[in-house]
Design a protein around this motif. Structure first.
Motif, PDB file in Angstrom:
ATOM      1  N   GLY A  61      33.502  62.328  15.462  1.00 37.30           N
ATOM      2  CA  GLY A  61      32.721  63.040  14.462  1.00 37.30           C
ATOM      3  C   GLY A  61      33.298  63.005  13.063  1.00 37.30           C
ATOM      4  O   GLY A  61      32.581  63.198  12.100  1.00 37.30           O
ATOM      5  N   HIS A  62      34.602  62.797  12.927  1.00 30.94           N
ATOM      6  CA  HIS A  62      35.244  62.798  11.619  1.00 30.94           C
ATOM      7  C   HIS A  62      35.701  61.386  11.269  1.00 30.94           C
ATOM      8  O   HIS A  62      36.583  60.842  11.919  1.00 30.94           O
ATOM      9  CB  HIS A  62      36.442  63.756  11.601  1.00 30.94           C
ATOM     10  CG  HIS A  62      36.042  65.181  11.692  1.00 30.94           C
ATOM     11  ND1 HIS A  62      35.818  65.804  12.893  1.00 30.94           N
ATOM     12  CD2 HIS A  62      35.823  66.103  10.724  1.00 30.94           C
ATOM     13  CE1 HIS A  62      35.477  67.064  12.665  1.00 30.94           C
ATOM     14  NE2 HIS A  62      35.464  67.271  11.369  1.00 30.94           N
ATOM     15  N   LYS A  63      35.110  60.818  10.256  1.00 35.83           N
ATOM     16  CA  LYS A  63      35.426  59.449   9.856  1.00 35.83           C
ATOM     17  C   LYS A  63      36.315  59.477   8.624  1.00 35.83           C
ATOM     18  O   LYS A  63      36.101  60.268   7.713  1.00 35.83           O
ATOM     19  CB  LYS A  63      34.153  58.654   9.564  1.00 35.83           C
ATOM     20  CG  LYS A  63      33.156  58.660  10.708  1.00 35.83           C
ATOM     21  CD  LYS A  63      33.734  58.128  11.990  1.00 35.83           C
ATOM     22  CE  LYS A  63      32.674  58.126  13.087  1.00 35.83           C
ATOM     23  NZ  LYS A  63      33.187  57.722  14.355  1.00 35.83           N
ATOM     24  N   THR A  64      37.315  58.618   8.601  1.00 36.36           N
ATOM     25  CA  THR A  64      38.262  58.603   7.492  1.00 36.36           C
ATOM     26  C   THR A  64      38.170  57.342   6.636  1.00 36.36           C
ATOM     27  O   THR A  64      38.595  57.353   5.496  1.00 36.36           O
ATOM     28  CB  THR A  64      39.708  58.717   8.018  1.00 36.36           C
ATOM     29  OG1 THR A  64      39.970  57.620   8.896  1.00 36.36           O
ATOM     30  CG2 THR A  64      39.921  60.030   8.746  1.00 36.36           C
ATOM     31  N   HIS A  65      37.628  56.247   7.194  1.00 41.06           N
ATOM     32  CA  HIS A  65      37.583  54.964   6.478  1.00 41.06           C
ATOM     33  C   HIS A  65      36.244  54.268   6.701  1.00 41.06           C
ATOM     34  O   HIS A  65      35.593  54.473   7.717  1.00 41.06           O
ATOM     35  CB  HIS A  65      38.708  54.043   6.950  1.00 41.06           C
ATOM     36  CG  HIS A  65      40.063  54.496   6.524  1.00 41.06           C
ATOM     37  ND1 HIS A  65      40.737  55.506   7.170  1.00 41.06           N
ATOM     38  CD2 HIS A  65      40.856  54.087   5.509  1.00 41.06           C
ATOM     39  CE1 HIS A  65      41.906  55.695   6.580  1.00 41.06           C
ATOM     40  NE2 HIS A  65      42.000  54.856   5.570  1.00 41.06           N
TER      41      HIS A  65
END
Length: 111
Positions: A61-65
């Protein structure tokens, strides 16, 4: 090469900007051919049990790139005559502004 998956190396590369030099963020060997596409978002956070950060506990659920581009580099090992493949995945960090726009809008009402 299909029976030698350890020969498929993947390198995640953060491209240079005006203020920073380019750098390898992560690399490793995949046992399958990843299907990264330009524009995909991924999580590049190391999981740690003791972490309290939601990005670590919810990598889906949490995208960084964001994937900017993918390039294949193929070489032949002269001794064994085996093909050696490397997938170079160019990535860029997702800014907080981008992350906010990807989250659903929540409207609270008081009744």
């Amino acid at each position: 090469m299909a029976n030698q998956s350890e020969n498929l190396k993947v390198i995640f590369f953060e491209s240079a900007t005006e203020s920073k030099a380019g750098k390898v963020v992560a690399d490793g060997y995949f046992s399958f051919v990843p299907t990264f596409k330009e524009g995909d978002t991924i999580n590049m956070t190391l999981a740690r049990r003791e972490a309290t950060n939601a990005t670590v506990h919810d990598p889906i659920g949490h995208k960084t790139h964001r994937i900017d581009k993918t390039d294949w580099v193929l070489m032949v090992d002269e001794r064994s005559k085996n093909a050696l493949a490397t997938l170079v995945v160019s990535i860029s960090k997702i800014d907080l502004v981008d992350k906010v726009s990807e989250e659903p809008t929540i409207v609270a009402t008081h009744g």
